[in-house]
Design a protein around this motif. Structure first.
Motif, PDB file in Angstrom:
ATOM      1  N   UNK A  17     154.615  25.799  80.316  1.00 48.34           N
ATOM      2  CA  UNK A  17     155.968  25.721  80.928  1.00 48.34           C
ATOM      3  C   UNK A  17     155.962  25.913  82.421  1.00 48.34           C
ATOM      4  N   UNK A  18     154.927  26.419  82.961  1.00 46.82           N
ATOM      5  CA  UNK A  18     154.875  26.621  84.418  1.00 46.82           C
ATOM      6  C   UNK A  18     154.961  25.289  85.170  1.00 46.82           C
ATOM      7  N   UNK A  19     154.430  24.237  84.568  1.00 46.00           N
ATOM      8  CA  UNK A  19     154.402  22.917  85.229  1.00 46.00           C
ATOM      9  C   UNK A  19     155.713  22.152  85.099  1.00 46.00           C
ATOM     10  N   UNK A  20     156.622  22.649  84.328  1.00 49.91           N
ATOM     11  CA  UNK A  20     157.873  21.909  84.127  1.00 49.91           C
ATOM     12  C   UNK A  20     158.715  21.932  85.402  1.00 49.91           C
ATOM     13  N   UNK A  21     158.764  23.063  86.107  1.00 52.00           N
ATOM     14  CA  UNK A  21     159.623  23.198  87.320  1.00 52.00           C
ATOM     15  C   UNK A  21     159.164  22.255  88.430  1.00 52.00           C
ATOM     16  N   UNK A  22     157.876  22.194  88.789  1.00 50.89           N
ATOM     17  CA  UNK A  22     157.461  21.247  89.838  1.00 50.89           C
ATOM     18  C   UNK A  22     157.714  19.801  89.441  1.00 50.89           C
ATOM     19  N   UNK A  23     157.513  19.523  88.139  1.00 51.36           N
ATOM     20  CA  UNK A  23     157.729  18.143  87.711  1.00 51.36           C
ATOM     21  C   UNK A  23     159.186  17.750  87.865  1.00 51.36           C
ATOM     22  N   UNK A  24     160.064  18.654  87.479  1.00 50.36           N
ATOM     23  CA  UNK A  24     161.504  18.352  87.620  1.00 50.36           C
ATOM     24  C   UNK A  24     161.885  18.213  89.084  1.00 50.36           C
ATOM     25  N   UNK A  29     163.541  14.898  93.645  1.00 47.38           N
ATOM     26  CA  UNK A  29     163.308  14.420  95.009  1.00 47.38           C
ATOM     27  C   UNK A  29     163.153  12.905  95.038  1.00 47.38           C
ATOM     28  N   UNK A  30     162.435  12.363  94.079  1.00 45.85           N
ATOM     29  CA  UNK A  30     162.289  10.922  94.016  1.00 45.85           C
ATOM     30  C   UNK A  30     163.616  10.225  93.802  1.00 45.85           C
ATOM     31  N   UNK A  31     164.428  10.859  92.949  1.00 44.77           N
ATOM     32  CA  UNK A  31     165.744  10.253  92.712  1.00 44.77           C
ATOM     33  C   UNK A  31     166.607  10.288  93.969  1.00 44.77           C
TER      34      UNK A  31
END
Length: 547
Positions: A17-24, A29-31
């Motif tokens: 779950x630690x990687x979920x925040x950077x991915x979001x 940002x891309x959006x």
């Protein structure tokens, strides 16, 4: 635990779950980037001489008061001579960015057209963009120093006017036709190499239909003063001409309108209506006149007249032909350049064709047609060129040319010829022996004085004689003597006794003179015969001839 179970547990540890925040965050940002770039348009560059009032992130770019972009960066150019503005345009603005697009900075301005841009005192300066109609895309623009006077899409015609005088015309001055404002001056510039002023004017539709080949443009002065044969003519112009300057146009009286003018036609701007009337003839024949007298008072634009009818215009006084260094000819006569304009003779001659008059004029020169200068106004010493026929004109070379122009033969003016005659008379007068004549005259006057003194003495003596008493009685005595003489002559007239007695006495005197004739002859021969007896000479005896 089997091996597959161990592998499954390893993959679950990687998807922590630690990687979920950077991915979001990355996805958001891309959006956002996509959202921002999806509504953005092209980036353009604008160069300005001064970036006063321009601020990145605040200054907007507008078209018809609608925001179409925003300034993102302001910097100096590489050579530090101007400011460079980067502008991010909105989406779908590419079509208005082409070679005809114009941009300028809107800020408060005060000029002859009035006050503009007052709204920017509160909102700040902004960049105005005027879209073009061309299909090519352009991303670099140079901002105009002043906003355009006429929008690019306004229907009408643009013309170029040229003047070599002091016109004082500014951008925004009106263009008028018979008192109505039909256009404006868009651009002004001075060409240093040609030493002339150039103006771009715009005449909006439908008034552009009034522009024809024979249309003349002239300055409408605020106050116009002209001196003509009827006196002084004072005229006031329009309000625009009083505040600044106004350009008006029209077709000179007596000329045909001609065909319609094309776009960007180059025409001359005259200083006055009178100059436009007199110099507004396109076609003419140029001649050089070589004058052997002073041209002081003869100016450019002066008329060329034939028996009081204007037939041409003086173009250059004097004509400067810039001879080369090898030309050492002395300047004995002053050349002037005139233009003979047959169009002025419309209605007076059968043919006004230029080619026909080019052939006809040399024949007229042979018949005695000559040019000279005369005074049109003795008070102002204004001269004009007069063309007349002279019966005593000497024959000339009709093919002579000067500085590339044909030469019109000249004749000294009447005033110059009178001056020459007076000079010759004075020369003859100076050659007279005035000193000896004055001496003789002085002696004669002295003799006259002496004679006058003598006559004065005689008159005094005569007056004294006349004052005597005897002189006063002289007329009475003369009257008595005349009466006696008349009586005497009356007694001798006719068959009076006195006359008969006088005739008898004369007869006796005649008889006595005959009787005394022998005695007189005797006394002449022998004077002593009255005392002694006269001697008698014997008659001679004839004798025989002796050998």
């Amino acid at each position: 635990m089997t091996d597959p179970d161990v592998a499954k547990i390893s993959r679950l540890k990687i998807l922590s779950p630690v990687w979920i925040v950077p991915l979001v965050a990355f996805l958001v940002a891309g959006w956002m980037v996509w959202q921002d770039t999806s509504g953005a348009g092209p980036t353009i560059t604008i160069s300005v001489s001064d970036a006063e009032g321009i601020e990145p992130g605040k200054t907007r770019v507008k078209v018809r008061n609608v925001d179409v972009g925003q300034v993102t960066e302001v910097r100096l150019s590489d050579d530090f001579k101007e400011a460079v503005i980067e502008v991010s345009m909105n989406e779908n603005t590419e079509r208005m960015l082409n070679s005809e697009t114009e941009v300028w900075v809107v800020k408060p301005r005060i000029g002859r057209r009035g006050v503009s841009g007052l709204g920017t005192l509160l909102s700040g300066a902004y960049i105005q963009l005027q879209p073009g109609d061309e299909g090519d895309f352009q991303s670099y623009f140079s901002a105009l120093e002043n906003p355009p006077v006429t929008p690019q899409e306004t229907p009408g015609k643009r013309l170029t006017l040229v003047s070599d005088g002091q016109t004082q015309v500014a951008v925004g001055d009106s263009v008028q036709y018979q008192g109505f404002t039909v256009g404006q001056v868009e651009q002004t510039e001075f060409l240093v190499d040609k030493r002339e002023s150039r103006y771009q004017v715009f005449v909006r539709a439908p008034y552009d239909e009034l522009l024809t080949e024979n249309t003349r443009f002239w300055l409408q002065r605020g106050v116009s003063v002209q001196w003509n044969s009827q006196g002084i003519d004072l005229a006031l112009g329009s309000i625009d001409s009083l505040l600044g300057a106004a350009i008006t146009f029209g077709v000179p009286e007596g000329q045909p309108r001609g065909d319609k003018l094309q776009e960007s036609t180059r025409l001359e701007l005259f200083d006055s209506l009178e100059e436009a009337k007199q110099q507004g003839f396109i076609h003419g024949i140029d001649y050089v006149v070589l004058l052997d007298e002073s041209i002081a008072g003869l100016d450019k634009g002066a008329p060329v007249q034939f028996k009081g009818v204007r037939v041409g215009t003086v173009r250059e006084v004097p004509l400067r032909w810039f001879p080369d260094e090898n030309d050492q000819a002395p300047l004995k006569r002053i050349p002037i350049l005139i233009r003979f304009e047959p169009e002025r003779l419309r209605g007076l001659v059968a043919d006004i064709d230029i080619n026909s008059w080019e052939k006809r004029l040399p024949e007229l020169f042979k018949q005695g047609l000559r040019a000279n200068i005369r005074a049109s106004n003795l008070l102002t010493n204004t001269l004009f060129v007069d063309v007349s026929f002279y019966s005593d004109a000497e024959s000339v070379d009709t093919e002579q040319r000067f500085a590339g122009y044909p030469v019109m033969p000249a004749m000294a003016s009447d005033f110059t010829r009178l001056e020459e005659k007076l000079t010759q008379l004075m020369d003859k007068f100076n050659q007279l022996p005035l000193e000896s004549s004055l001496s003789d005259f002085s002696q004669a006057m002295q003799s006259v004085d002496e004679t006058a003194n003598t006559l004065n003495g005689i008159s005094v003596s005569l007056a004294q004689v006349l004052e005597q008493r005897e002189i006063n009685q002289l007329p009475k005595l003369l009257k008595q003597n005349l009466e006696q003489l008349q009586e005497l002559t009356g007694s001798l007239s006719g068959d009076s006794p006195t006359r008969r007695q006088l005739n008898q006495t004369l007869n006796e005197v005649e008889k006595l003179s005959r009787d005394l004739q022998p005695v007189i002859e005797q006394l002449q021969q022998q004077p002593n015969s009255l005392i002694f007896s006269p001697s008698v000479t014997p008659d001679p005896e004839p004798k025989a001839y002796e050998n």
